[in-house]
Design a protein around this motif. Structure first.
Motif, PDB file in Angstrom:
ATOM      1  N   ASP A  28      60.281 -54.884 -17.633  1.00 16.41           N
ATOM      2  CA  ASP A  28      58.705 -55.011 -17.758  1.00 16.41           C
ATOM      3  C   ASP A  28      58.265 -53.844 -16.890  1.00 16.41           C
ATOM      4  O   ASP A  28      56.998 -53.633 -16.830  1.00 16.41           O
ATOM      5  CB  ASP A  28      58.303 -56.207 -17.323  1.00 16.41           C
ATOM      6  N   ASP A  29      59.089 -53.387 -15.896  1.00  9.83           N
ATOM      7  CA  ASP A  29      58.667 -52.204 -15.212  1.00  9.83           C
ATOM      8  C   ASP A  29      58.443 -51.101 -15.980  1.00  9.83           C
ATOM      9  O   ASP A  29      57.775 -49.828 -15.362  1.00  9.83           O
ATOM     10  CB  ASP A  29      59.515 -51.985 -13.631  1.00  9.83           C
ATOM     11  N   ILE A  30      59.118 -50.978 -17.131  1.00  5.22           N
ATOM     12  CA  ILE A  30      59.077 -49.766 -17.932  1.00  5.22           C
ATOM     13  C   ILE A  30      57.788 -49.535 -18.735  1.00  5.22           C
ATOM     14  O   ILE A  30      57.497 -50.487 -19.523  1.00  5.22           O
ATOM     15  CB  ILE A  30      60.405 -49.500 -18.840  1.00  5.22           C
ATOM     16  N   ASN A  31      56.957 -48.654 -18.526  1.00  7.89           N
ATOM     17  CA  ASN A  31      55.814 -48.360 -19.220  1.00  7.89           C
ATOM     18  C   ASN A  31      55.604 -47.030 -19.626  1.00  7.89           C
ATOM     19  O   ASN A  31      55.683 -45.965 -18.921  1.00  7.89           O
ATOM     20  CB  ASN A  31      54.597 -48.686 -18.259  1.00  7.89           C
ATOM     21  N   LEU A  32      55.511 -46.899 -21.035  1.00 12.26           N
ATOM     22  CA  LEU A  32      55.744 -45.696 -21.692  1.00 12.26           C
ATOM     23  C   LEU A  32      54.289 -44.890 -22.119  1.00 12.26           C
ATOM     24  O   LEU A  32      53.291 -45.915 -22.214  1.00 12.26           O
ATOM     25  CB  LEU A  32      56.633 -45.613 -22.569  1.00 12.26           C
ATOM     26  N   ASN A  33      54.244 -43.599 -22.170  1.00 21.91           N
ATOM     27  CA  ASN A  33      53.132 -43.111 -22.329  1.00 21.91           C
ATOM     28  C   ASN A  33      52.334 -43.740 -23.785  1.00 21.91           C
ATOM     29  O   ASN A  33      53.204 -43.388 -24.654  1.00 21.91           O
ATOM     30  CB  ASN A  33      53.166 -41.647 -22.583  1.00 21.91           C
ATOM     31  N   GLY A  34      51.313 -43.801 -23.651  1.00 25.72           N
ATOM     32  CA  GLY A  34      50.607 -44.505 -25.056  1.00 25.72           C
ATOM     33  C   GLY A  34      50.800 -45.808 -25.612  1.00 25.72           C
ATOM     34  O   GLY A  34      51.029 -46.016 -26.739  1.00 25.72           O
ATOM     35  N   GLN A  35      51.653 -46.427 -24.685  1.00 28.69           N
ATOM     36  CA  GLN A  35      52.284 -47.592 -25.214  1.00 28.69           C
ATOM     37  C   GLN A  35      51.163 -48.764 -25.757  1.00 28.69           C
ATOM     38  O   GLN A  35      50.338 -48.906 -25.223  1.00 28.69           O
ATOM     39  CB  GLN A  35      53.239 -48.356 -23.957  1.00 28.69           C
ATOM     40  N   ALA A  36      51.427 -49.299 -26.911  1.00 29.53           N
ATOM     41  CA  ALA A  36      50.804 -50.528 -27.323  1.00 29.53           C
ATOM     42  C   ALA A  36      51.852 -51.800 -27.010  1.00 29.53           C
ATOM     43  O   ALA A  36      52.922 -51.787 -26.681  1.00 29.53           O
ATOM     44  CB  ALA A  36      50.556 -50.271 -28.917  1.00 29.53           C
ATOM     45  N   TYR A  37      50.743 -52.906 -27.216  1.00 28.86           N
ATOM     46  CA  TYR A  37      51.456 -54.209 -27.079  1.00 28.86           C
ATOM     47  C   TYR A  37      51.531 -55.168 -28.051  1.00 28.86           C
ATOM     48  O   TYR A  37      50.598 -55.113 -29.031  1.00 28.86           O
ATOM     49  CB  TYR A  37      50.550 -54.902 -25.921  1.00 28.86           C
ATOM     50  N   VAL A  38      52.451 -55.992 -28.154  1.00 29.39           N
ATOM     51  CA  VAL A  38      52.612 -56.772 -29.260  1.00 29.39           C
ATOM     52  C   VAL A  38      52.358 -58.299 -28.692  1.00 29.39           C
ATOM     53  O   VAL A  38      52.883 -58.639 -27.864  1.00 29.39           O
ATOM     54  CB  VAL A  38      54.033 -56.602 -30.147  1.00 29.39           C
ATOM     55  N   PHE A  39      51.768 -59.201 -29.768  1.00 26.78           N
ATOM     56  CA  PHE A  39      51.569 -60.427 -29.520  1.00 26.78           C
ATOM     57  C   PHE A  39      52.267 -60.956 -30.882  1.00 26.78           C
ATOM     58  O   PHE A  39      51.747 -60.897 -31.782  1.00 26.78           O
ATOM     59  CB  PHE A  39      50.217 -60.772 -29.171  1.00 26.78           C
TER      60      PHE A  39
END
Ligand code: FAD
Lengths: 787, 263
Positions: A28-39
């Motif tokens: 969860d510490d990994i955040n990438l450029n342009g990341q979108a989120y899924v629900f």
């Protein structure tokens, strides 16, 4: 004197510095450029026909990138099962299709129906609420015995029934076993439930999918115990991505306990969606989602019987178990109640005839799979409860009955297909009697009684098969994978080492313990050695960590690779020392010529390997890097004896654990402190199962214990200060370290001791109920006391 | 959670005004409300935080010797500052949840929420306390009206609770193993003019006074006085953690133990 380094030293866990100071790098510490989120929109209905999923309104909602439903995955493979069990008629198990997103039907509460990818999680969640799902309810089947009845609602239309398999082991022995029962002087029968558990690792599951359009490379960051296995299963069977185009990274992982072994839909979804959306897609499970989507553990219903002769020798054992698979087959689910369970039914005893029957059943519940111990706790619990019941029926001392029937000669071939290489069950029982102060129990019982409390003492033995496992053997048993382990040892020019292991640490302390082994072999400080794991891009193909296998199998691979390193380094040293290779000795980090004072330091040799100016280039290549794959020739068989002492409040039914003693035989031990910690953690989980934890569904398939408000996890105050001893050591005979594995023992060995102790306390209060099911909650104890 | 506005008034009057907005809801420690919002089970358009209202915080004694606790006072403060005046009440506060909960959660929030398993309502009822709001004073006997139901009107806030101090009192709590809220807990308060016994965790109707035990104990304040008494299991909560009959049994045991602790 305790050692201060190398094998046998209690080196401090180096990884704890980052874990305890918030410097860990979790998925969860990994955040990438342009990341979108899924629900994920999950089913709140246990069983129903999925008529339609209308996403049109949701698609117009703010922030929505793309919405996926089951139809988007029709061309994609089924979530695979990694183990095929053959039933007692020689037929292979029934294996249903397991879609990434539900298609046609929903089969358990929590099954993902649709997935919304959006700019933010809350926008994804908002849009998911606008999806209109039309489901026609079908009757749910939760109870296993109901599920296999004629006319029961069927989960999978393409299967003939809800029965996955009906397994008999060893089928050829069945007649002889039945005959032994007919001839028995005494038969003890016990029916029991092994309660369903939710693993609840501190870190919930997370998946981040990434896709590079320029190269066609996929990357999945995931909370996994075995990234290579995920790469193979997801790449080859679900998404059709070859390994060289798929990288799976499992960075720091905050606990797994088995539940992070398996390949889950969310991983496949994020990998798939990253390409479909052409941007990174991240999913972080909430705790509520974890309860209804992480594979659950245990959930067996068993009838077990022991036949004894007139001298109280065990003559035969037979069991009938219903094992819950849940709605689909999770990765290793079929193996748990069969090969990880039936093969352990001999326990520590020389029972000559054993027959195990297991019916695996589909129900409208979350899939069930391996959880700390996996099959072995279920076997141990039945057997050790049964032996106690035998003793009480016969009016003999439960410890004496156990001792009388112990296996005492090794190697020992059980009637259930495995061969124990070493063990000393008398020694661990002797040690247990000493450390549990069994002699002082009567006085402690008096003290409790003076306070109006009952006190009980319970013991059990356990045996486990771990160090999983010989590949050729498991292949014959239906595994669709090999179970070797790998290591690449890379020595740097200035002498430091990096070990790239195919095993995976998610709390076990590999980064500390593995270097101790190499430090011992070479004679250099542990801090010259670094462990790398978790990334398929920089570690050799390995099978990961579970089944108490990492040191026994992964450590053995590392030893083999290091032996190759040492052999090559000796060649280099012999060149530098102008001596013959056979005269070179390695000690304390230096190579010397036997019988002389000529020597060259480890660092000089490693430097020569990378700066080969004075080097036998005609004989050997420069560089110092070796890989080894190790495939064990047998399982390892840790064993032990545990004792639990409880106090019971007869007015409320409250049970408290006053003392808990564990005498284990783990073979050789690399880091005693880590071993003790592993036992402590296992005991807490075993005590949690015995007293508190219970995953409960109602008859409609609604999960009643869906949060920590209702699912009781043990806390520090629920467990006592343990007395743990691992001085009884019969080293494993077939791996280079003589180690056996300690990760699961505590969870395997503790539940029967707790329940035996509770029943003992109740008997001392004049109530002999024969059996009480776990979890032994106050309400259940009170009801039993007043039955 | 869904989007909402936040208002942070610094006086009771401003809070009441802010609560006049459409779909407004007070927020105190958030130990109940925030998880509810996260689970999307509530959808207020504006949260009015009571945390900044100094006049709602703290503990004092009034002229009648009552312990007066501001509605915004956190459990940890009650545990510390009431210890000498009303040890049973302080002890109750000290065992609510964990340190994080005790340093955020407030007595006003707990009483207003009236969770059938909450601790405070039993102390309020057994003490015959008075719940003070921005608009009026409400006797405990009139305040609690069943599970999650109180006499509070829309937008009305609990500003203070005034506890008469009994001669002696004891809170006996048997925890539900998962949540550690009471499975059944009993607050026994002995006053010069009689004994009050309030039970939480047990009943389908939320906190209640066990009048039968009160009568028996008022006549004879001893554990034996209640040993033959029982409540009806069929009106008790029956769930994963215990049947109605088990809870009914525990009501008797906890009451007896509370009295025994005072004997
Ligand atoms: C892990 C955990 C364990 C817990 N254990 C226990 C326990 O053992 N025993 C126990 O009793 N409780 C327990 N609680 C609940 C805790 O005591 C809460 O603090 C309490 O129930 C609510 O108080 P709050 O200030 O957090 O209120 P909030 O969550 O802010 O509000 C709760 C409700 O009351 C309303 N409200 C808040 N303040 C006022 C006010 N002054 N006037 C009118 N309405 C108001 C809100 O609008 C909301 O509807 C636990 C909570 C947690 C998270």
């Amino acid at each position: 004197m305790p050692k201060d380094g190398g094998i046998g030293a209690s080196s401090k866990r180096r990884e704890d510095i980052r874990f305890l100071t918030g410097e860990g790098n979790y998925t969860d510490d990994i955040n990438l450029n342009g990341q979108a989120y899924v629900f994920f929109l999950r089913s709140d209905i246990a069983h129903g026909v999925l008529n339609s999923v209308d996403t049109s309104a949701a698609e117009a909602m703010p922030g929505v990138v793309k919405i996926f439903t089951g139809a988007d995955f029709e061309a994609v493979g089924s979530i695979p099962c990694g183990w095929q069990v053959t039933d007692k008629h020689g037929e292979v198990m029934q294996e249903p299709r397991h879609p990434v997103l539900a298609h046609g039907k929903v089969r358990h509460v929590g099954e993902p129906i649709a997935a919304v990818v959006a700019e933010s999680l809350s926008e994804a969640h908002d849009a998911a609420e606008a999806i209109v799902v039309d489901i026609t309810d079908l009757p749910a089947v939760i109870d296993m015995k109901e599920a296999v009845k004629e006319g029961a609602p069927k989960l999978h239309d393409d299967l003939t029934s809800n029965l996955c398999y009906d397994w008999g082991f060893v089928e050829e022995n069945k007649g002889a076993v039945d005959k032994a029962f007919e001839e028995a002087a005494h038969v003890t029968t016990l029916e029991l439930v092994n309660n369903r558990l939710v693993a609840n690792p501190m870190e919930p599951r997370v998946a981040v999918g990434d896709y590079a359009r320029g190269t066609g490379d996929h990357t999945l960051y995931t909370t996994s115990q075995n990234p290579h296995v995920i790469r193979l299963l997801m790449g080859a069977f679900v998404l059709g991505i070859p390994e060289h185009k798929l990288r799976v990274v499992a960075p720091d992982v905050g606990g797994g306990f088995g539940t992070k072994i398996f390949h889950y839909q969310e991983e496949a979804f994020c990998t798939f969606a990253a390409k479909a959306c052409n941007r990174p897609v991240k999913w972080t499970s909430s705790r509520s989602e974890a309860f209804m989507s992480d594979a659950h553990g245990r959930d067996h219903v068993t009838k077990i019987q022991m036949a004894l002769d007139k001298d109280n020798n065990f003559t035969a054992l037979r069991t009938d178990t219903y094992a819950n698979m849940g709605a689909y087959l999770s990765t290793f689910a079929p193996s748990v109640p069969t090969w990880l369970h039936g093969t352990l039914m001999a326990g520590n005893y020389k029972t000559p005839l054993i027959y195990v029957n297991v019916k695996a059943v589909f129900t409208n519940t979350v899939p069930v799979d391996a959880y700390r111990g996996a099959g072995r706790p279920e076997a141990t619990y039945q057997l050790e409860r049964l032996v106690d019941k035998c003793a009480h029926e016969l009016g003999v001392d439960p410890i004496a009955l156990r001792r009388q029937n112990f296996i005492t000669e090794f190697p020992y071939a059980t009637p259930v297909a495995v061969e124990y290489d070493t063990g000393d069950y008398v020694a661990t029982m002797d040690k247990l009697e000493e450390i549990s102060d069994i002699a002082g129990f009567a006085a402690r019982r008096k003290e409790s009684e003076a306070k109006g409390k009952l006190r009980g003492f319970g013991v059990n033995c356990y045996i486990e098969a771990c160090g999983i496992a010989p590949s050729n053997l498991v292949g014959q048993l239906g595994a669709r994978a090999g179970l070797y382990e790998s290591a690449t040892v890379r020595v740097n020019a200035t002498g430091g080492l990096v070990v790239m292991t195919g095993s995976h640490s998610h709390g076990q302390g590999h980064e500390t313990a593995f270097p101790q082994v190499i430090a011992e072999m070479i004679g250099i400080p542990e801090d010259m050695i670094e462990i790398v794991h978790g990334d398929t891009a920089n570690t050799p193909m390995g099978m990961g960590t579970y089944g108490s296998r990492s040191l026994a199998v992964g450590g053995s691979a590392m030893v083999r690779a290091t032996e190759k390193i040492i052999a090559k380094a000796k060649k280099i040293a012999s060149h530098l020392l102008e001596a013959s290779e056979g005269d070179i000795e390695l000690k304390d980090g230096a190579f010397s010529v036997a019988g002389t004072d000529k020597s060259v330091a480890w660092g000089d040799v490693t430097l020569a390997a990378y700066v080969p100016h004075n080097y036998p280039l005609e004989d050997i290549e420069p560089g110092l890097e070796e890989t080894a794959f190790y495939d064990p020739s047998n399982f390892t068989y840790p064993s032990g004896a545990y004792a639990c002492e409880v106090e019971l409040d007869p007015e409320t039914g409250q049970v408290t654990i006053e003392r808990f003693s564990a005498a284990d035989d783990f073979g050789n031990i690399v880091n005693p402190m880590i071993v003790t910690g592993q036992v402590h953690g296992g005991l807490a989980q075993g005590i949690g199962q015995a007293l508190m934890e219970n995953c409960t569904y109602d008859s409609d398939g609604q999960l009643l214990s869906a949060s920590y408000m209702d699912y009781a996890m043990p806390r520090a105050s629920d467990v006592p200060f343990y007395t743990v001893d691992h001085s009884c050591q019969t080293p494993c005979t077939h791996n280079p370290l003589g180690v056996k594995g300690c990760g699961e023992a505590g969870a395997i060995g503790s539940p029967p001791a707790v329940v035996n102790a509770v029943l003992d306390a109740m008997r001392s209060g004049g109530k002999d109920v024969g059996h009480i099911d776990m979890p032994v909650t106050p309400a259940r104890v009170w009801a039993a006391m007043n039955s | 959670m869904y989007d909402f506005d936040v208002e942070k008034p610094t006086s009771i009057a401003d809070a009441v005004k802010a609560l006049g907005r459409e779909e407004a809801q007070p927020l105190s420690g958030g130990q109940t409300l925030i998880p509810t919002l996260k689970a999307r089970l509530a959808m207020p358009s504006v949260l009015v935080s009571l945390k900044g209202i100094a006049e709602m915080r703290g503990v004092c004694l009034d002229d009648d010797g009552r312990v007066c606790i501001g509605g915004g006072t956190v459990h940890a403060t009650v545990a510390k500052e009431v210890a000498t005046h009303y040890p049973a009440l302080a002890g109750l506060a000290a065992r609510i949840g964990d340190p994080a909960v005790r340093n955020r959660g407030t007595i006003g929030g707990s009483v207003a929420n009236n969770d059938p398993s909450a601790c405070y309502p039993s102390a309020v009822l057994a003490s015959g306390a008075t719940v003070v709001t921005n608009a009026r004073e409400i006797a405990a006997d009139d305040f609690f009206q069943g599970m999650f139901a109180t006499a509070l009107d829309e937008g009305e806030i609990v500003t203070e609770v005034k506890f008469p101090v009994p001669e002696k009192a004891h809170y006996e709590k048997f925890i539900q193993p998962a949540s550690r809220f009471p499975l059944v807990a009993v607050f026994v308060a002995k006053f010069a003019d009689g004994v009050r016994v309030a039970v939480t965790g047990a009943s389908e109707d939320g906190v209640f006074r066990w009048t039968e035990a009160e009568t028996a104990l008022s006549a004879n304040f001893s554990a034996e006085a209640v040993s033959g008494l029982s409540v009806d299991g069929s009106s008790m909560i029956s769930d994963l953690h215990g049947s109605g009959d088990y809870r009914a049994h525990l009501v008797g045991v906890m009451t007896k133990r509370a009295v025994a602790a005072l004997a």
